[in-house]
Structures are given as structure tokens and as C-alpha cells.
Design a protein around this motif. Structure first.
Motif, short mmCIF file in Angstrom:
data_model
loop_
_atom_site.label_atom_id
_atom_site.label_comp_id
_atom_site.label_asym_id
_atom_site.label_seq_id
_atom_site.Cartn_x
_atom_site.Cartn_y
_atom_site.Cartn_z
N LEU A 216 0.82 -1.20 0.05
CA LEU A 216 -0.08 -0.15 -0.03
C LEU A 216 0.81 1.47 -0.10
N ALA A 217 1.79 1.27 0.72
CA ALA A 217 2.91 2.58 0.69
C ALA A 217 3.47 2.65 -0.74
N VAL A 218 3.75 1.51 -1.29
CA VAL A 218 4.39 1.65 -2.84
C VAL A 218 3.33 2.31 -3.69
N GLN A 219 2.12 1.68 -3.55
CA GLN A 219 1.09 2.36 -4.62
C GLN A 219 0.83 3.85 -4.17
N SER A 220 0.75 4.32 -2.95
CA SER A 220 0.54 5.29 -2.44
C SER A 220 1.82 6.33 -2.96
N HIS A 221 2.97 6.06 -2.98
CA HIS A 221 3.97 6.81 -3.54
C HIS A 221 3.80 6.86 -4.94
N ARG A 222 3.29 5.85 -5.85
CA ARG A 222 3.20 5.93 -7.28
C ARG A 222 2.10 7.18 -7.76
N ILE A 223 1.16 7.22 -6.85
CA ILE A 223 0.21 8.33 -7.17
C ILE A 223 0.92 9.59 -6.65
N ALA A 224 1.73 9.74 -5.58
CA ALA A 224 2.38 10.93 -4.96
C ALA A 224 3.36 11.31 -5.98
N HIS A 225 4.04 10.45 -6.56
CA HIS A 225 5.16 10.59 -7.64
C HIS A 225 4.52 11.22 -9.05
N LYS A 226 3.47 10.86 -9.39
CA LYS A 226 2.74 11.50 -10.62
C LYS A 226 2.24 12.93 -10.38
N LEU A 227 1.62 13.03 -9.03
CA LEU A 227 1.44 14.33 -8.80
C LEU A 227 2.57 15.39 -8.70
N TRP A 228 3.66 14.86 -8.04
CA TRP A 228 5.26 15.63 -8.01
C TRP A 228 5.34 15.82 -9.40
N SER A 229 5.47 14.91 -10.27
CA SER A 229 5.91 15.07 -11.65
C SER A 229 5.17 16.10 -12.52
#
Length: 382
Positions: A216-229
Motif C-alpha cells: 500500500l505504501a508503494v502504491q501511495s507513492h506511485r500516485i504521489a510521484h505522478k502528482l510531483w511530476s
């Protein structure tokens, strides 16, 4: 009467003249149209899916010859024209293929995420049957959703929401990101598969999806990374903060993470902003991929494909860990580790020595083998 005409000729002319004047004139022919000559089609009309396509009979390869207007004195011309029209326009069963599209329908491409989602729904149904007390939980988390992305957005929003960050707001945000970038869903599929194959404690895909905080932490990061990008850095950092509080995993949204990632147990994992993690990497708890000071810029480790990093390891600085390398538990790595080698200790050293290190023949990130070749590093016994 002329003397040259015979009696028979005279009789023939007289009868013809009488017939001409006594019989009523023939009725005028009906107007020429396709309705006079075309019978109703013996087969149902086929609806063509291409709005601009036209169904043209293949036998009409030449232009229909022009028709002369029929007269009451020349009936055979009228029927000859009708026969010609019917010959050119009537349907011919062998030629019906020309009315259908020639484009071959290709089967839909395989969708591993869709197959996995169906498997998860089956698992959820089975679990709910075995434990009726969990029926409502499985219905809310899995069975009430139509897709993997919808269920994931809902589940993460329930985990990360608080009084000032409503569940509905997060769910809408997460679902928008997941549906706009299908590559994230493909990565989610690979991560689920990685956990199920590499972690013997994982009893099912739905078990991992609902309960494994590393996943779940990795999938949350994937969403956060998309927003960051996409320049939404404040929102991305807020998600990082909530993930750290809820899952005890701190991954900066600027870090780049590949597919097929396993964070086993995951508690205490820290990944810095400029870190890069390749595909099929397995990382255990209390691992730090950090910097060496307050220097800005590219300052965090680069982890290759198929790497295994043991529990409690620190990899510090912008160092490269080669593809298929293994880092033993409790190690501190400050220098590059070549591909398919094993580094152990504090400070970490290569098994077999720097000049001739032992080469691994399998990807440790996939085998999860933590102890092979350890006898070559130390003769320590209890």
C-alpha cells in the motif's frame, strides 16, 4: 384493290385493320423505378458499423446502360429494360461478402490487470463465505467496485484520510490519477504478483491488497510521484506525510520506483528524493536509501534491477548497486556494488574480494536468498 394483290393478302390486311380499331389500346406502362423490379430482400439488412461505408453489389462493375422511354407501341423495349435493370441490381448470394467490412476483427489484447482483478474478486467472495463476519468489509473494499483502480483508490483513501482530508476528496483524486495513467495500474499488477510469489506469508492476492502495508505504501507513492511530476508538489508531499504516519514508510515523492517491487514488512523503510529503484527489487524492513549530508542535487542511491537488500541496511550517497546484486542484512554501503555480486558488513565488502568477487547466477531480488555464499565471507559460528 390492286390486281397484283392476292386474295389471302387482302384478307390478312383487312383482319389486321379491324383488330387495330376494335381492340382497346394497351395500358400505359408503369413509371420506371427500382420498386417495380426489386423484390423484398430475402435476408435481413446488415447494419454497417462504418457510417461512411456503402454496400455496392460487386456484379455492378459497369455503368447501367441508359433506358429509352417506352412507348405504347413497343412493349418489348420496356420489358427488355426491366430485365436489364433486375440483372444488374438483384442480390446475388455469393457476392454478399462485398457488403461487409474487409477489416479483420482482432482479438482484444491481453489484460493482466483485468485477469488479476477477477482473481481477487473470486478470493474475496471465498473469504467472505468462510468468514461471514467479514462480508461487509470485503463488499466495501472489493466486491462493490468494478475495477482494480476503483478499489485501490477507495482503499487508499480510507487508510490515508483524516478529519481535515476527507475520504471522498482523496478517493476522487486517486481515481483520477489512476485512470489517467494506466502504467500505474500495470505496475500495481506487477507489485501484487511480486508479493504473492516472493513472500511465503502472503496467502492470496486480495490478502496483499488489503493488508500489506509495504504494498500500500508503494502504491501511495506511485500516485504521489505522478502528482510531483505534474508540478503538484505540495499535494504530493502531503500524501508522503500521511503515508509515513499510517504505514511507517517514508518515500519522497520525487524518488523513481520501477515495477515488481516488494517491501517486505516495510516498517522503517526510508527512500530519498533522488533515489532510483529498478524493476523486480526486494527490500526488507529498516532499509535506508539516503544521502551523506546536506548537499543538494543528485545525492541518493541508484538500485539496479533484481537487487535484494537485507533488513537494517543503509545505502548512502549517489552510489550504484548493480543489477542482480545482493546486500546482506545490517550492511552499510558507501561505494558501488558491481552487478551480480554480494556485499556484506559495516562497511560493506564484496564476497570473494574486490579483484575477484563471487558472481551470482540468479537474481536475488527474485529468489529472496539471503544466506548463500555467507560461508565464504565469515567462519563465524555460535
Amino acid at each position: 384493290m390492286s390486281p397484283s394483290l392476292s386474295t389471302n393478302s387482302y384478307l390478312y390486311i383487312s383482319l389486321s385493320s379491324a383488330s387495330h380499331f376494335l381492340s382497346p389500346p394497351p395500358p400505359p406502362p408503369p413509371p420506371m423505378s427500382a420498386a417495380n423490379f426489386l423484390p423484398p430482400p430475402p435476408f435481413p439488412l446488415i447494419k454497417n458499423h462504418h457510417p461512411m461505408s456503402t454496400c455496392v453489389h460487386s456484379s455492378r462493375t459497369a455503368e447501367t446502360p441508359p433506358h429509352s422511354n417506352p412507348t405504347s407501341d413497343d412493349h418489348h423495349h420496356h420489358f427488355s429494360a426491366a430485365a436489364t435493370y433486375v440483372r444488374f441490381c438483384r442480390p446475388n448470394l455469393p457476392d454478399l461478402s462485398s457488403c461487409t467490412t474487409t477489416k479483420k476483427e482482432l482479438p482484444p489484447p491481453p489484460n493482466p490487470a483485468g485477469d488479476l482483478w477477477r482473481r481477487m474478486r473470486d478470493e474475496a467472495t471465498s473469504d467472505a463465505d468462510q468468514e461471514p463476519i467479514l462480508s461487509s468489509y470485503y463488499h466495501t473494499s472489493i466486491l462493490s467496485h468494478d475495477s482494480l483502480e476503483c478499489a485501490l483508490a477507495n482503499h487508499l483513501s480510507l487508510k490515508l484520510s483524516d478529519l481535515t482530508l476527507p475520504t471522498k476528496t482523496l478517493s476522487d483524486l486517486f481515481l483520477t490519477v489512476l485512470t489517467d495513467d494506466q502504467e500505474i495500474i500495470f505496475a500495481v499488477n506487477d507489485d501484487l504478483t511480486a508479493v504473492k510469489e516472493r513472500d511465503p506469508a502472503c496467502i492470496s492476492y486480495v490478502h496483499c491488497f488489503l493488508n500489506f502495508k509495504g504494498f500500500l505504501a508503494v502504491q501511495s507513492h506511485r500516485i504521489a510521484h505522478k502528482l510531483w511530476s505534474n508540478g503538484r508538489k505540495t499535494l504530493a508531499l502531503l500524501i508522503q506525510s500521511r503515508v509515513s504516519e499510517v504505514f511507517a514508510v517514508d518515500i519522497h515523492p520525487g524518488a523513481k520506483i520501477g515495477r515488481g517491487i516488494l517491501l517486505d514488512h516495510a516498517t522503517g523503510v526510508v527512500v530519498g528524493e533522488t533515489a532510483v529503484i529498478g524493476d523486480n527489487v526486494s527490500i526488507l524492513h529498516n532499509v535506508t536509501l539516503g544521502g551523506t549530508g546536506k548537499i543538494s542535487g543528485d545525492r541518493h542511491p541508484k538500485i539496479g534491477d533484481g537487487v535484494l537488500i537485507g533488513a537494517g541496511t543503509c545505502v548512502l550517497g549517489s552510489v550504484r548497486i548493480g543489477d542482480g546484486a545482493k546486500i546482506g542484512a545490517g550492511s552499510v554501503v558507501l561505494k558501488e556494488v558491481p552487478a551480480r555480486t554480494t556485499a556484506v558488513g559495516n562497511p560493506a565488502k564484496l564476497i570473494g574480494g574486490k579483484e575477484n568477487p563471487v558472481k551470482l547466477d540468479k537474481m536475488p531480488g527474485l529468489t529472496m536468498d539471503h544466506t548463500s555464499d555467507i560461508s565464504e565471507w565469515s567462519d563465524y559460528v555460535i
